[in-house]
Write an enzyme that holds these catalytic residues in place. Sequence first.
Site, PDB file in Angstrom:
ATOM      1  N   PRO A   1      38.749  36.889  52.462  1.00  0.00           N
ATOM      2  CA  PRO A   1      39.063  36.874  54.158  1.00  0.00           C
ATOM      3  C   PRO A   1      40.420  37.466  54.327  1.00  0.00           C
ATOM      4  O   PRO A   1      41.070  38.161  53.633  1.00  0.00           O
ATOM      5  CB  PRO A   1      40.035  35.053  53.168  1.00  0.00           C
ATOM      6  CG  PRO A   1      39.441  34.575  52.383  1.00  0.00           C
ATOM      7  CD  PRO A   1      38.839  35.368  51.804  1.00  0.00           C
ATOM      8  N   ASN A   2      40.324  38.106  56.285  1.00  0.00           N
ATOM      9  CA  ASN A   2      41.230  39.087  56.269  1.00  0.00           C
ATOM     10  C   ASN A   2      40.836  40.758  56.200  1.00  0.00           C
ATOM     11  O   ASN A   2      41.364  41.637  56.747  1.00  0.00           O
ATOM     12  CB  ASN A   2      42.682  38.957  55.967  1.00  0.00           C
ATOM     13  CG  ASN A   2      42.933  37.385  56.529  1.00  0.00           C
ATOM     14  OD1 ASN A   2      42.750  37.097  57.144  1.00  0.00           O
ATOM     15  ND2 ASN A   2      44.099  36.889  55.685  1.00  0.00           N
TER      16      ASN A   2
ATOM     17  N   ARG B   1      45.844  46.004  59.404  1.00  0.00           N
ATOM     18  CA  ARG B   1      46.582  44.998  58.974  1.00  0.00           C
ATOM     19  C   ARG B   1      47.349  45.552  57.664  1.00  0.00           C
ATOM     20  O   ARG B   1      46.772  46.156  57.134  1.00  0.00           O
ATOM     21  CB  ARG B   1      45.293  43.685  58.091  1.00  0.00           C
ATOM     22  CG  ARG B   1      45.953  43.034  57.252  1.00  0.00           C
ATOM     23  CD  ARG B   1      44.951  42.713  56.233  1.00  0.00           C
ATOM     24  NE  ARG B   1      45.674  41.722  55.550  1.00  0.00           N
ATOM     25  CZ  ARG B   1      44.908  40.937  53.757  1.00  0.00           C
ATOM     26  NH1 ARG B   1      43.987  41.887  54.080  1.00  0.00           N
ATOM     27  NH2 ARG B   1      46.161  40.490  53.418  1.00  0.00           N
TER      28      ARG B   1
ATOM     29  N   TYR C   1      48.132  48.308  52.884  1.00  0.00           N
ATOM     30  CA  TYR C   1      46.721  48.590  52.725  1.00  0.00           C
ATOM     31  C   TYR C   1      45.856  49.490  53.021  1.00  0.00           C
ATOM     32  O   TYR C   1      44.769  50.136  52.895  1.00  0.00           O
ATOM     33  CB  TYR C   1      45.641  47.374  53.656  1.00  0.00           C
ATOM     34  CG  TYR C   1      46.349  46.019  53.055  1.00  0.00           C
ATOM     35  CD1 TYR C   1      45.567  45.998  51.296  1.00  0.00           C
ATOM     36  CD2 TYR C   1      46.439  45.708  53.086  1.00  0.00           C
ATOM     37  CE1 TYR C   1      46.378  44.785  50.404  1.00  0.00           C
ATOM     38  CE2 TYR C   1      47.257  43.947  53.480  1.00  0.00           C
ATOM     39  CZ  TYR C   1      46.679  43.638  51.482  1.00  0.00           C
ATOM     40  OH  TYR C   1      47.481  42.452  50.864  1.00  0.00           O
TER      41      TYR C   1
ATOM     42  N   ASN D   1      36.333  41.869  45.473  1.00  0.00           N
ATOM     43  CA  ASN D   1      37.937  41.934  46.469  1.00  0.00           C
ATOM     44  C   ASN D   1      37.778  40.407  46.843  1.00  0.00           C
ATOM     45  O   ASN D   1      37.935  40.541  47.731  1.00  0.00           O
ATOM     46  CB  ASN D   1      38.289  42.826  46.836  1.00  0.00           C
ATOM     47  CG  ASN D   1      39.597  42.996  47.812  1.00  0.00           C
ATOM     48  OD1 ASN D   1      40.430  42.041  47.097  1.00  0.00           O
ATOM     49  ND2 ASN D   1      39.927  44.444  48.178  1.00  0.00           N
TER      50      ASN D   1
ATOM     51  N   ALA E   1      42.700  36.481  49.230  1.00  0.00           N
ATOM     52  CA  ALA E   1      43.855  35.738  48.806  1.00  0.00           C
ATOM     53  C   ALA E   1      43.229  34.630  48.208  1.00  0.00           C
ATOM     54  O   ALA E   1      43.576  34.052  47.212  1.00  0.00           O
ATOM     55  CB  ALA E   1      44.555  34.872  49.866  1.00  0.00           C
TER      56      ALA E   1
ATOM     57  N   GLU F   1      36.823  43.193  39.586  1.00  0.00           N
ATOM     58  CA  GLU F   1      37.280  43.326  40.662  1.00  0.00           C
ATOM     59  C   GLU F   1      38.716  44.208  40.849  1.00  0.00           C
ATOM     60  O   GLU F   1      38.903  45.151  40.279  1.00  0.00           O
ATOM     61  CB  GLU F   1      38.269  42.073  40.172  1.00  0.00           C
ATOM     62  CG  GLU F   1      39.367  40.837  40.718  1.00  0.00           C
ATOM     63  CD  GLU F   1      40.344  40.026  39.869  1.00  0.00           C
ATOM     64  OE1 GLU F   1      40.155  39.639  38.814  1.00  0.00           O
ATOM     65  OE2 GLU F   1      41.229  40.179  40.414  1.00  0.00           O
TER      66      GLU F   1
ATOM     67  N   HIS G   1      41.739  45.575  44.030  1.00  0.00           N
ATOM     68  CA  HIS G   1      42.367  45.167  44.140  1.00  0.00           C
ATOM     69  C   HIS G   1      42.673  46.291  45.500  1.00  0.00           C
ATOM     70  O   HIS G   1      43.447  47.277  44.784  1.00  0.00           O
ATOM     71  CB  HIS G   1      43.068  44.043  44.120  1.00  0.00           C
ATOM     72  CG  HIS G   1      43.375  42.747  43.272  1.00  0.00           C
ATOM     73  ND1 HIS G   1      43.332  41.745  44.396  1.00  0.00           N
ATOM     74  CD2 HIS G   1      42.885  42.143  42.253  1.00  0.00           C
ATOM     75  CE1 HIS G   1      42.212  40.922  43.961  1.00  0.00           C
ATOM     76  NE2 HIS G   1      42.517  41.280  42.410  1.00  0.00           N
TER      77      HIS G   1
ATOM     78  N   ARG H   1      53.645  42.918  43.323  1.00  0.00           N
ATOM     79  CA  ARG H   1      53.802  42.441  44.597  1.00  0.00           C
ATOM     80  C   ARG H   1      54.645  40.691  44.443  1.00  0.00           C
ATOM     81  O   ARG H   1      54.970  40.038  43.497  1.00  0.00           O
ATOM     82  CB  ARG H   1      52.336  42.285  45.688  1.00  0.00           C
ATOM     83  CG  ARG H   1      52.498  43.661  45.956  1.00  0.00           C
ATOM     84  CD  ARG H   1      51.350  43.538  46.687  1.00  0.00           C
ATOM     85  NE  ARG H   1      51.052  42.775  47.972  1.00  0.00           N
ATOM     86  CZ  ARG H   1      50.628  42.548  49.029  1.00  0.00           C
ATOM     87  NH1 ARG H   1      49.124  42.844  48.912  1.00  0.00           N
ATOM     88  NH2 ARG H   1      50.916  42.161  50.082  1.00  0.00           N
TER      89      ARG H   1
HETATM   90  C1  DQA Z   1      44.388  41.764  47.923  1.00  0.00           C
HETATM   91  C2  DQA Z   1      45.869  41.488  47.313  1.00  0.00           C
HETATM   92  C3  DQA Z   1      45.536  39.597  47.614  1.00  0.00           C
HETATM   93  O1  DQA Z   1      46.944  39.483  47.358  1.00  0.00           O
HETATM   94  C4  DQA Z   1      45.817  39.746  49.409  1.00  0.00           C
HETATM   95  O2  DQA Z   1      45.728  38.209  49.028  1.00  0.00           O
HETATM   96  C5  DQA Z   1      44.590  40.895  50.123  1.00  0.00           C
HETATM   97  C6  DQA Z   1      43.970  42.087  49.857  1.00  0.00           C
HETATM   98  C7  DQA Z   1      44.276  43.497  48.057  1.00  0.00           C
HETATM   99  O3  DQA Z   1      42.946  44.504  47.931  1.00  0.00           O
HETATM  100  O4  DQA Z   1      45.328  44.345  47.468  1.00  0.00           O
HETATM  101  O5  DQA Z   1      43.868  39.883  51.412  1.00  0.00           O
HETATM  102  O6  DQA Z   1      43.062  41.456  47.550  1.00  0.00           O
END
Ligand code: DQA
Length: 145
Positions: free
Chosen positions: A11-12, A19, A24, A75, A78, A99, A101, A108
């Site tokens: 998501p997102n 964003r 990011y 990735n 959330a 995985e 991020h 964080r």
């Molecule tokens: C994320 C870190 C997550 O905590 C967050 O919800 C994201 C992006 C990252 O790529 O740093 O949406 O996975």
Amino acid sequence: MSKLIYILNGPNLTLLGKRQPHIYGSETLADVEHKCRTVGEEFGLAVKLLQSNHEGQIIDWIHDARKEAAGIIINPAALTHTSVAVLDALNAFDGPVFEVHISQVHKRESFRHHSYVSLRADGVMAGFGIEGYALAMRRMGSLLG
Ligand code: DQA
């Protein structure tokens, strides 16, 4: 035929580049795809990059990966911190799972410190920006290429 690596994004991440760029960065998912394809070519790996805002869609793609992918880079965004269902789907996949991020989640909020997906992941990249995907691809290359 090249082995296929799924690069799944939760998501997102459609908004990557727009964003919260202070967290990011300003590069987009198209840049991620380009970087991963370039590394893949070095190792004879093909990539399929997918993004969804919907948990069920991510799970369906993990099921598809069982049929056609040699490895998964994910990735989960959330969903990392909430989804037992994504973990269960990954547990049904046999190849390497990495995985990624973009941000350094451990620096964080504390709710970002726990990852369900890490219970399955063979490796985790956090805080390397989108370079983390390319580094994960490199590791895929040395395992599978
Ligand atoms: C994320 C870190 C997550 O905590 C967050 O919800 C994201 C992006 C990252 O790529 O740093 O949406 O996975």
